[in-house]
Design an enzyme around this catalytic site. Structure first.
Site, PDB file in Angstrom:
ATOM      1  N   HIS A  82       0.846  -1.199   0.000  1.00 45.75           N
ATOM      2  CA  HIS A  82       0.000   0.000   0.000  1.00 45.75           C
ATOM      3  C   HIS A  82       0.875   1.240   0.000  1.00 45.75           C
ATOM      4  CE1 HIS A  82      -3.532   2.461   0.854  1.00 45.75           C
ATOM      5  NE2 HIS A  82      -2.731   3.169   1.641  1.00 45.75           N
ATOM      6  N   ASP A 161     -15.621   3.352   7.452  1.00 49.49           N
ATOM      7  CA  ASP A 161     -14.617   4.316   6.980  1.00 49.49           C
ATOM      8  C   ASP A 161     -15.225   5.285   5.980  1.00 49.49           C
ATOM      9  OD1 ASP A 161     -11.849   5.328   6.661  1.00 49.49           O
ATOM     10  OD2 ASP A 161     -12.173   4.646   4.612  1.00 49.49           O
ATOM     11  N   SER A 183      -8.012   4.459   9.199  1.00 53.56           N
ATOM     12  CA  SER A 183      -8.748   4.431   7.936  1.00 53.56           C
ATOM     13  C   SER A 183      -8.045   3.510   6.938  1.00 53.56           C
ATOM     14  CB  SER A 183      -8.841   5.865   7.399  1.00 53.56           C
ATOM     15  OG  SER A 183      -9.225   5.892   6.058  1.00 53.56           O
ATOM     16  N   LYS A 187      -9.042  -0.826   5.917  1.00 51.58           N
ATOM     17  CA  LYS A 187      -9.272  -1.334   4.550  1.00 51.58           C
ATOM     18  C   LYS A 187      -8.274  -2.439   4.219  1.00 51.58           C
ATOM     19  CE  LYS A 187      -9.458   2.983   3.432  1.00 51.58           C
ATOM     20  NZ  LYS A 187      -9.614   4.354   2.976  1.00 51.58           N
TER      21      LYS A 187
HETATM   22  N1  URA Z   1      -6.156   7.478   2.788  1.00 53.80           N
HETATM   23  C1  URA Z   1      -7.142   6.822   3.422  1.00 53.80           C
HETATM   24  O1  URA Z   1      -7.570   5.763   3.003  1.00 53.80           O
HETATM   25  N2  URA Z   1      -7.648   7.372   4.551  1.00 53.80           N
HETATM   26  C2  URA Z   1      -7.204   8.524   5.055  1.00 53.80           C
HETATM   27  O2  URA Z   1      -7.682   8.940   6.075  1.00 53.80           O
HETATM   28  C3  URA Z   1      -6.172   9.200   4.373  1.00 53.80           C
HETATM   29  C4  URA Z   1      -5.654   8.650   3.237  1.00 53.80           C
END
Ligand code: URA
Length: 434
Positions: A82, A161, A183, A187
């Site tokens: 990521h 989220d 956040s 994911k």
């Molecule tokens: N990317 C995300 O998925 N969440 C955030 O809060 C900031 C960047």
């Protein structure tokens, strides 16, 4: 339990219990907590922060707020990668086939671009025919046969989220490190991988502009991943200039293909090797980063990475001929060079501004859901530290019209700094959090 009491506890710097975190996530999902209370809580978190334990509990509960992908039908240890987002960051397009060619299955969900940053899904969709919506059984079958598959975030993944992010966006609380970390990690956890390699970007084109902030984010994300039982490492990497040269979807795919041929920009190749090596280590295939990088270099040199990329494109419905003839990718009708009016050392690119110029050319979106133009964007010809003669080309603009190209050229000339003395050049890989 009452939300007003939990807001007060966070305002006073106290740590939420796991039950309190569950209550908050439940209240976000079933909408029993009104936005004004959630907004006040986000602001309290912004100022008071969260302990690693609280952040882990929040990420795990948010991950469980919707569908969670079960990758167990796939053999082996699955490692996800990521990036916190940057300009010209096309490493996933390079790393995924390299790691797959090394024998580690790559099954990944990615996002679309927003604002100055691009998204892997948009880049892949610039390949004619490429489909990014596959059912999980089809995706798994592809990963088993080709070694790699990449889709957009599907289904009802982490609804907590989606709601919390929308609220943060309008309440000045996006920039809270624990809220960003939870956040992102919620994911990642819901995506089902056994481990994560996190590329935390630092600099003028990144979400976080200083090394200190990026370190804090990386440390918290690594703690969340590990405390949730997943192997996790973070690499801090420079985003004080675009990665590679190309910014814009089809232009970036072209550059990724060149890199898989061993003919790409050195910074893009280097970061791809560094991140890929960490993936091989987390997957248990290698123990030493230098050896892992050497293995991936061989996979570039012997063409196996490119061969996997070609099979991957074909498996997802894309035209595999683009690999041998990248000119088949979408192109822009107007191409204009940007010439430096003065001579000197290129000492800085305003990277976020470059990303926004590319966005305004049509390569990205200011708001979610806007259409984009795959052929447009920029290619920077000079990197920080390079000498530039007056009249020398420092960038090329790929535009839909002459008028849009002229505007972009003027913008780019304000987004570059030249000096008479050589500037310090920061390292590409700033550090590891292991
Ligand atoms: N990317 C995300 O998925 N969440 C955030 O809060 C900031 C960047």
């Amino acid at each position: 339990m009452r939300m007003v009491d939990l807001i007060g506890r966070k305002r006073d710097g106290l740590e939420h219990t796991p039950e309190e975190i569950s209550f908050i996530v439940q209240g976000i999902v079933d909408r029993s907590i009104p936005d004004y209370q959630l907004a006040a809580w986000c602001m309290a978190v912004y100022f008071q922060g969260m302990s690693p334990r609280e952040a882990r509990d929040l990420a795990v509960k948010m991950a469980a707020s919707g569908d969670q992908v079960d990758l167990s039908p796939l053999p082996g240890i699955k490692i996800d990668k990521h990036s916190t987002g940057g300009v010209g960051d096309k490493t996933s397009l390079v790393v995924a086939p390299l790691v797959a060619a090394a024998g580690i299955p790559v099954c990944k969900m990615s996002g679309r671009g927003l604002g100055h940053t691009g998204g892997t899904i948009d880049k892949l969709e610039s390949i004619p025919g490429f489909r990014t919506e596959l059912s999980l059984p089809v995706l798994f079958e592809q990963v088993k046969t080709v070694g790699v598959g990449l889709v957009g975030q599907t289904g009802n993944l982490v609804p907590a989220d989606k709601q919390l992010y929308a609220l943060r966006d309008v309440t000045g609380t996006v920039a809270s490190i624990p809220l960003i970390a939870t956040s992102i990690m919620s994911k990642k956890l819901a995506g089902g991988a056994d481990g994560f390699v996190l590329d935390v970007k630092v600099g003028s084109g990144a979400f976080l502009k200083t090394k200190e902030e990026a370190e804090k984010l990386g440390e918290l994300m690594v703690a969340i991943g590990k405390n949730a039982g997943r192997k996790t490492v973070a690499v801090l990497s420079a985003m004080d200039q675009p990665l590679g040269q190309a910014i814009g979807n089809a232009l970036e795919v072209k550059e990724a293909i060149a890199t898989l041929r061993g003919e790409g920009p050195s910074d893009l190749e280097r970061l791809s090797l560094v991140l890929g090596a960490q993936m091989l280590i987390l997957a248990g295939q290698e123990t030493d980063a230098d050896r892992a990088e050497a293995k991936l270099k061989t996979i570039i040199a012997n063409g196996e990475g490119l061969a996997v990329f070609r099979r991957w494109v074909a498996a997802q419905g894309g035209d595999p001929q683009i690999v041998d003839d990248p000119d088949l990718l979408p192109t822009a009708p107007v191409v204009v060079g940007v010439e430096s009016p003065v001579r000197g050392y290129l000492s800085a690119w305003e990277t976020e501004a470059l990303g926004l110029t590319s966005m305004r050319l049509g390569a990205g979106r200011a708001k979610k859901g806007e259409p984009i133009d795959y052929g447009v964007g920029l290619v920077i010809k000079k990197k920080v530290g390079d000498w530039v003669e007056a009249g020398e080309e420092i960038a090329k603009v790929y535009a839909r019209s002459q008028a849009e190209a002229t505007t972009a050229v003027a913008e780019i000339l304000t987004e570059v700094k030249l000096t008479t003395v050589p500037p310090p050049v920061s390292p590409l890989v700033i550090g590891y959090i292991i």
